[in-house]
Motif scaffolding. Structure first.
Motif, PDB file in Angstrom:
ATOM      1  N   GLN A 104     -53.555  28.508 -23.305  1.00  0.00           N
ATOM      2  CA  GLN A 104     -53.876  29.933 -23.211  1.00  0.00           C
ATOM      3  C   GLN A 104     -52.821  30.751 -23.960  1.00  0.00           C
ATOM      4  OE1 GLN A 104     -56.343  31.670 -21.989  1.00  0.00           O
ATOM      5  NE2 GLN A 104     -57.515  30.114 -20.887  1.00  0.00           N
ATOM      6  N   SER A 105     -53.268  31.809 -24.612  1.00  0.00           N
ATOM      7  CA  SER A 105     -52.342  32.722 -25.262  1.00  0.00           C
ATOM      8  C   SER A 105     -51.594  33.535 -24.225  1.00  0.00           C
ATOM      9  CB  SER A 105     -53.110  33.665 -26.185  1.00  0.00           C
ATOM     10  OG  SER A 105     -52.270  34.715 -26.635  1.00  0.00           O
ATOM     11  N   CYS A 106     -50.326  33.780 -24.494  1.00  0.00           N
ATOM     12  CA  CYS A 106     -49.507  34.604 -23.604  1.00  0.00           C
ATOM     13  C   CYS A 106     -49.551  36.079 -23.993  1.00  0.00           C
ATOM     14  CB  CYS A 106     -48.046  34.121 -23.630  1.00  0.00           C
ATOM     15  SG  CYS A 106     -47.815  32.428 -23.054  1.00  0.00           S
ATOM     16  N   HIS A 107     -50.347  36.417 -25.012  1.00  0.00           N
ATOM     17  CA  HIS A 107     -50.439  37.814 -25.422  1.00  0.00           C
ATOM     18  C   HIS A 107     -50.957  38.643 -24.252  1.00  0.00           C
ATOM     19  CE1 HIS A 107     -51.421  41.392 -27.751  1.00  0.00           C
ATOM     20  NE2 HIS A 107     -50.696  40.871 -28.735  1.00  0.00           N
ATOM     21  N   PRO A 108     -50.416  39.849 -24.055  1.00  0.00           N
ATOM     22  CA  PRO A 108     -50.854  40.658 -22.913  1.00  0.00           C
ATOM     23  C   PRO A 108     -52.316  41.089 -22.980  1.00  0.00           C
ATOM     24  CG  PRO A 108     -49.385  41.917 -24.343  1.00  0.00           C
ATOM     25  CD  PRO A 108     -49.303  40.494 -24.775  1.00  0.00           C
ATOM     26  N   SER A 109     -52.945  40.936 -24.142  1.00  0.00           N
ATOM     27  CA  SER A 109     -54.376  41.244 -24.241  1.00  0.00           C
ATOM     28  C   SER A 109     -55.237  40.137 -23.646  1.00  0.00           C
ATOM     29  CB  SER A 109     -54.767  41.464 -25.706  1.00  0.00           C
ATOM     30  OG  SER A 109     -54.588  40.256 -26.443  1.00  0.00           O
ATOM     31  N   ASN A 110     -54.605  39.016 -23.232  1.00  0.00           N
ATOM     32  CA  ASN A 110     -55.331  37.868 -22.692  1.00  0.00           C
ATOM     33  C   ASN A 110     -54.951  37.626 -21.237  1.00  0.00           C
ATOM     34  OD1 ASN A 110     -56.929  35.472 -22.646  1.00  0.00           O
ATOM     35  ND2 ASN A 110     -55.082  34.250 -22.964  1.00  0.00           N
ATOM     36  N   PRO A 111     -55.530  38.361 -20.303  1.00  0.00           N
ATOM     37  CA  PRO A 111     -55.184  38.164 -18.886  1.00  0.00           C
ATOM     38  C   PRO A 111     -55.543  36.774 -18.374  1.00  0.00           C
ATOM     39  CG  PRO A 111     -57.068  39.633 -19.103  1.00  0.00           C
ATOM     40  CD  PRO A 111     -56.513  39.436 -20.476  1.00  0.00           C
ATOM     41  N   ARG A 112     -56.439  36.044 -19.088  1.00  0.00           N
ATOM     42  CA  ARG A 112     -56.770  34.679 -18.660  1.00  0.00           C
ATOM     43  C   ARG A 112     -55.575  33.740 -18.789  1.00  0.00           C
ATOM     44  NH1 ARG A 112     -61.885  33.723 -22.380  1.00  0.00           N
ATOM     45  NH2 ARG A 112     -60.444  34.830 -23.750  1.00  0.00           N
ATOM     46  N   GLY A 113     -54.567  34.172 -19.540  1.00  0.00           N
ATOM     47  CA  GLY A 113     -53.368  33.366 -19.664  1.00  0.00           C
ATOM     48  C   GLY A 113     -52.457  33.453 -18.456  1.00  0.00           C
ATOM     49  N   TYR A 114     -52.855  34.266 -17.463  1.00  0.00           N
ATOM     50  CA  TYR A 114     -52.005  34.516 -16.303  1.00  0.00           C
ATOM     51  C   TYR A 114     -52.775  34.235 -15.024  1.00  0.00           C
ATOM     52  CZ  TYR A 114     -49.085  36.674 -19.813  1.00  0.00           C
ATOM     53  OH  TYR A 114     -48.303  36.875 -20.920  1.00  0.00           O
ATOM     54  N   ASN A 115     -52.235  33.384 -14.167  1.00  0.00           N
ATOM     55  CA  ASN A 115     -52.937  33.035 -12.939  1.00  0.00           C
ATOM     56  C   ASN A 115     -52.132  33.256 -11.660  1.00  0.00           C
ATOM     57  OD1 ASN A 115     -51.439  30.883 -14.122  1.00  0.00           O
ATOM     58  ND2 ASN A 115     -52.477  29.368 -12.865  1.00  0.00           N
ATOM     59  N   TYR A 116     -50.940  33.807 -11.776  1.00  0.00           N
ATOM     60  CA  TYR A 116     -50.171  34.212 -10.591  1.00  0.00           C
ATOM     61  C   TYR A 116     -49.710  35.659 -10.813  1.00  0.00           C
ATOM     62  CZ  TYR A 116     -50.058  29.331  -9.164  1.00  0.00           C
ATOM     63  OH  TYR A 116     -50.411  28.061  -8.769  1.00  0.00           O
ATOM     64  N   TRP A 117     -49.816  36.456  -9.750  1.00  0.00           N
ATOM     65  CA  TRP A 117     -49.535  37.883  -9.859  1.00  0.00           C
ATOM     66  C   TRP A 117     -48.626  38.331  -8.719  1.00  0.00           C
ATOM     67  CZ3 TRP A 117     -51.641  40.601 -13.972  1.00  0.00           C
ATOM     68  CH2 TRP A 117     -52.582  39.903 -14.731  1.00  0.00           C
ATOM     69  N   GLY A 118     -47.739  39.289  -9.046  1.00  0.00           N
ATOM     70  CA  GLY A 118     -46.922  39.895  -8.011  1.00  0.00           C
ATOM     71  C   GLY A 118     -47.673  41.010  -7.306  1.00  0.00           C
ATOM     72  N   GLN A 119     -47.003  41.650  -6.351  1.00  0.00           N
ATOM     73  CA  GLN A 119     -47.616  42.713  -5.557  1.00  0.00           C
ATOM     74  C   GLN A 119     -47.575  44.060  -6.263  1.00  0.00           C
ATOM     75  OE1 GLN A 119     -49.240  42.267  -2.507  1.00  0.00           O
ATOM     76  NE2 GLN A 119     -49.051  40.151  -3.234  1.00  0.00           N
ATOM     77  N   GLY A 120     -46.727  44.197  -7.261  1.00  0.00           N
ATOM     78  CA  GLY A 120     -46.676  45.438  -8.020  1.00  0.00           C
ATOM     79  C   GLY A 120     -45.524  46.339  -7.616  1.00  0.00           C
ATOM     80  N   THR A 121     -45.083  47.137  -8.568  1.00  0.00           N
ATOM     81  CA  THR A 121     -44.061  48.146  -8.318  1.00  0.00           C
ATOM     82  C   THR A 121     -44.487  49.420  -9.054  1.00  0.00           C
ATOM     83  OG1 THR A 121     -41.671  48.622  -8.427  1.00  0.00           O
ATOM     84  CG2 THR A 121     -42.610  47.399 -10.276  1.00  0.00           C
ATOM     85  N   GLN A 122     -44.386  50.548  -8.352  1.00  0.00           N
ATOM     86  CA  GLN A 122     -44.894  51.812  -8.890  1.00  0.00           C
ATOM     87  C   GLN A 122     -43.881  52.444  -9.843  1.00  0.00           C
ATOM     88  OE1 GLN A 122     -47.932  53.310  -8.469  1.00  0.00           O
ATOM     89  NE2 GLN A 122     -47.284  54.933  -9.860  1.00  0.00           N
ATOM     90  N   VAL A 123     -44.391  52.901 -10.976  1.00  0.00           N
ATOM     91  CA  VAL A 123     -43.600  53.676 -11.932  1.00  0.00           C
ATOM     92  C   VAL A 123     -44.284  55.031 -12.102  1.00  0.00           C
ATOM     93  CG1 VAL A 123     -42.875  53.862 -14.345  1.00  0.00           C
ATOM     94  CG2 VAL A 123     -42.696  51.671 -13.151  1.00  0.00           C
ATOM     95  N   THR A 124     -43.525  56.097 -11.879  1.00  0.00           N
ATOM     96  CA  THR A 124     -44.054  57.448 -12.011  1.00  0.00           C
ATOM     97  C   THR A 124     -43.184  58.226 -12.986  1.00  0.00           C
ATOM     98  OG1 THR A 124     -44.887  57.400  -9.748  1.00  0.00           O
ATOM     99  CG2 THR A 124     -44.684  59.558 -10.802  1.00  0.00           C
ATOM    100  N   VAL A 125     -43.813  58.759 -14.027  1.00  0.00           N
ATOM    101  CA  VAL A 125     -43.083  59.525 -15.040  1.00  0.00           C
ATOM    102  C   VAL A 125     -43.601  60.959 -15.013  1.00  0.00           C
ATOM    103  CG1 VAL A 125     -42.428  59.689 -17.456  1.00  0.00           C
ATOM    104  CG2 VAL A 125     -42.918  57.446 -16.450  1.00  0.00           C
ATOM    105  N   SER A 126     -42.719  61.889 -14.752  1.00  0.00           N
ATOM    106  CA  SER A 126     -43.115  63.293 -14.669  1.00  0.00           C
ATOM    107  C   SER A 126     -42.761  64.024 -15.967  1.00  0.00           C
ATOM    108  CB  SER A 126     -42.426  63.959 -13.483  1.00  0.00           C
ATOM    109  OG  SER A 126     -41.022  63.859 -13.609  1.00  0.00           O
ATOM    110  N   SER A 127     -43.566  65.013 -16.267  1.00  0.00           N
ATOM    111  CA  SER A 127     -43.343  65.771 -17.507  1.00  0.00           C
ATOM    112  C   SER A 127     -42.389  66.931 -17.300  1.00  0.00           C
ATOM    113  CB  SER A 127     -44.686  66.291 -18.028  1.00  0.00           C
ATOM    114  OG  SER A 127     -45.308  67.097 -17.046  1.00  0.00           O
TER     115      SER A 127
END
Length: 127
Positions: A104-127
């Protein structure tokens, strides 16, 4: 099984920087691809950056090229995403992901290359 724990999210003003980290545990020796994805509620998940384990081959979404840098600490397999010149449109939940599938390609356009995921962390950018 690979477990992933993200850290480093937060709130920042436009133009600022944040550094995300992702610590893998479990059978980390099976990792081939490591990457970052992001998602805004109501929108599709977007690949941000990916690398082949070892860090010599990296790839980025066009929207973050020149601003974000993905890297891997080979001593402990920790994955990082250095985000500079942040924009309000970078606001999202950021997910660390790992792929253990050969061929599988590791390019970020290929989500099939990834089968384990974290819970996520929020990023907020204010103008």
């Amino acid at each position: 099984q690979v477990q992933l724990v993200e850290s480093g999210g937060g709130s920042v003003q436009a133009g600022g920087s944040l550094r995300l980290s992702c610590a893998p545990s479990g059978y980390a020796g099976s990792m081939i691809c490591m990457g970052w994805f992001r998602q805004v509620p109501g929108k599709e998940r977007e690949g941000v950056a990916g690398l082949v384990r070892g860090g010599l081959v990296t790839a980025y979404a066009n929207s973050v090229k020149g601003r974000f840098t993905i890297s891997q600490d080979n001593a402990n397999n920790t994955l990082h995403l250095q985000m500079n010149s942040l924009k309000p449109e970078d606001t999202a939940m950021y997910y660390c992901a790992v792929g253990t599938r050969f061929g599988q390609s590791c390019h970020p356009s290929n989500p099939r290359g990834y089968n384990y995921w974290g819970q996520g962390t929020q990023v907020t950018v204010s103008s």
